[in-house]
Enzyme design. Structure first.
Site, PDB file in Angstrom:
ATOM      1  N   GLU A 270     -24.542  10.185 -24.775  1.00  7.86           N
ATOM      2  CA  GLU A 270     -24.900  10.428 -26.184  1.00  7.86           C
ATOM      3  C   GLU A 270     -24.087  11.589 -26.730  1.00  7.86           C
ATOM      4  OE1 GLU A 270     -26.294   8.113 -28.309  1.00  7.86           O
ATOM      5  OE2 GLU A 270     -27.840   8.055 -26.782  1.00  7.86           O
TER       6      GLU A 270
ATOM      7  N   THR B 163     -21.036  11.835 -27.005  1.00  3.21           N
ATOM      8  CA  THR B 163     -19.763  11.999 -26.295  1.00  3.21           C
ATOM      9  C   THR B 163     -18.651  11.206 -26.961  1.00  3.21           C
ATOM     10  OG1 THR B 163     -20.538  10.255 -24.816  1.00  3.21           O
ATOM     11  CG2 THR B 163     -20.709  12.502 -24.003  1.00  3.21           C
TER      12      THR B 163
ATOM     13  N   SER C  50     -30.059  -9.557 -49.998  1.00  3.59           N
ATOM     14  CA  SER C  50     -30.702  -9.158 -48.748  1.00  3.59           C
ATOM     15  C   SER C  50     -32.139  -9.676 -48.748  1.00  3.59           C
ATOM     16  CB  SER C  50     -30.706  -7.636 -48.600  1.00  3.59           C
ATOM     17  OG  SER C  50     -31.608  -7.258 -47.580  1.00  3.59           O
TER      18      SER C  50
ATOM     19  N   SER D 186     -26.406   0.076 -38.938  1.00  2.00           N
ATOM     20  CA  SER D 186     -25.245   0.242 -39.829  1.00  2.00           C
ATOM     21  C   SER D 186     -24.004  -0.426 -39.242  1.00  2.00           C
ATOM     22  CB  SER D 186     -24.975   1.731 -40.100  1.00  2.00           C
ATOM     23  OG  SER D 186     -24.755   2.429 -38.899  1.00  2.00           O
TER      24      SER D 186
ATOM     25  N   ASP E  46     -20.574   2.551 -31.624  1.00  2.00           N
ATOM     26  CA  ASP E  46     -21.506   1.571 -32.185  1.00  2.00           C
ATOM     27  C   ASP E  46     -20.789   0.286 -32.584  1.00  2.00           C
ATOM     28  OD1 ASP E  46     -23.259   3.632 -31.841  1.00  2.00           O
ATOM     29  OD2 ASP E  46     -23.542   4.050 -33.966  1.00  2.00           O
TER      30      ASP E  46
ATOM     31  N   TYR F  26     -25.862  16.354 -37.250  1.00  2.00           N
ATOM     32  CA  TYR F  26     -24.861  15.548 -36.542  1.00  2.00           C
ATOM     33  C   TYR F  26     -23.465  16.100 -36.840  1.00  2.00           C
ATOM     34  CZ  TYR F  26     -22.080  11.421 -35.262  1.00  2.00           C
ATOM     35  OH  TYR F  26     -21.147  10.580 -34.721  1.00  2.00           O
TER      36      TYR F  26
END
Length: 387
Positions: free
Chosen positions: A34, A36, A69, A128, A172, A222
């Site tokens: 995480e 990294t 959506s 996302s 991701d 973050y």
């Protein structure tokens, strides 16, 4: 289809939607590794069996794009020659993808899209990236753009960096597109070399527990963690020019520059170096079927995120602490950016139901919130079908 909150009603012709391209774009988990990825280190993600589903068709218009959506019951339309930021955050992931495709000199025309998501927002399972990669993959197929998978990964990351202004690493998007069923990916985030490790977790399953909290520190903290790591690299680079990212730094280098780096950044950097080592040790534990060792590494990862990187929160810590004395849970850690989202738990399959009952009661008593359990299986990356 219900009418929606913004100015445009859903077009009548969406009721008889003749699909040309279907996409199933998965969320992802990260077993270990995480924070990294943006330090060019090692991660171990996989796509999961929870997805966002897209349907695409051309609409015989040069510029008009129409998107509905089903999940949010929202409809949006825009012109390809006027891609501007939206106030609705989910739309910006799609607009960013279009922006990046057009920057590559590829020609899009008017299209319609309906999407539906099984992925909870803010749970740390990367809705996302699934949105970006599924949308990019669908347009690639619909308009025969001939973009290779790796370009889909990279342009989706750029969309998030440049248009959404979230400075995420590549993990991701890579996991969402490139994963193989029943495997984890040991990904080198610098070279993008990937090894596929069989997800042989014996009599266990992976249980996510969504805290159902999202502390609003997440984005700012973050970006500040990333900055702290990059500042340390800049200091070390002055002597060691070969150091391009934290993954090139050794513990000896950190020690040498600890006064200049300062105590807070030093803690962050030590965590990243230790976490990179844990990813490599996890590969060995998985390959040898040593789930107890794998579990210890997961707990160590969480404690590093809690005390050194300081991106956990009381709700996440409670869930990890609660699991620790259970012999049928091998490991537990927070997953994702932090300050909310999920824990990932390696738990014996036949104990899942009773554990969910027990941990839900304790969590409700402590926080007056009900956690959401999500059992996940490592799965295939983005699936695209021309109808």
């Amino acid at each position: 289809m219900k009418p929606v909150e913004n100015n445009h009603p859903v077009p009548e012709d969406f009721r008889n939607f003749k699909t040309e391209v279907k996409v199933a774009s998965p969320g992802r988990i990260n077993l270990i590794g995480e924070h990294t990825d943006y330090n060019q280190g090692f991660v171990m993600p996989s796509a999961i069996d929870k997805k966002i589903y897209f349907k695409f068709r051309k609409n015989n218009n040069d510029n008009l794009c129409r998107i509905y959506s089903e999940t949010f019951e929202t409809y949006v339309e825009f012109n390809l020659d006027k891609i501007l930021k939206s106030k609705n955050s989910w739309e910006n992931y799609l607009l960013g993808v279009i922006d990046e495709i057009q920057k590559l000199g590829k020609t899009l025309k008017g299209f319609d899209c309906i999407l539906k998501s099984e992925l909870p927002i803010g749970a740390g399972i990367s809705s996302s990236a699934a949105l970006e990669c599924g949308f990019a993959g669908g347009l690639n197929s619909l308009f025969s753009l001939n973009l290779p998978q790796m370009e889909i990964v990279k342009l989706s990351q750029r969309a998030e960096n440049n248009f959404v202004s979230s400075n995420c690493g590549i993990m991701d998007q890579f996991a969402s597109v490139m994963s193989k069923k029943n495997h984890f990916i040991k990904l080198d985030c610098e070279s993008l070399e990937a090894e596929f490790i069989p997800a042989e977790i014996q009599n266990c399953k992976l249980l996510l527990l969504n805290t159902n909290v999202s502390h609003n520190l997440a984005d700012s903290e973050y970006n500040s963690r990333r900055q702290q790591c990059e500042n340390a690299v800049q200091i070390i680079q002055q002597k060691y020019s070969e150091v391009k990212a934290l993954r090139h730094v050794s513990f000896e280098m950190l020690e040498e520059f600890k006064e200049k780096i300062g105590p807070v950044s030093l803690k962050r950097c030590r965590y990243v170096l230790e976490e990179n080592a844990r990813v490599k040790q996890t590969e060995k534990a998985l390959s040898s079927g040593n789930l107890k060792e794998l579990g210890k590494l997961m707990y160590a990862s969480h404690r590093g995120l809690q005390h050194q990187y300081e991106v956990s929160c009381p709700e996440l810590d409670f869930l990890v602490d609660f699991s620790e004395d259970k012999s049928f849970i091998y490991g537990s850690r927070m997953m994702g950016g932090g300050f909310g989202g999920c824990t990932i738990n390696l738990i014996e399959s036949d104990k899942i139901d009773e554990y969910i009952t027990e941990v839900t009661k304790a969590y409700q008593q402590k926080f007056n919130i009900t956690p959401t359990p999500i059992t996940v299986v490592p799965d295939e990356g983005t699936q695209i079908t021309k109808v």
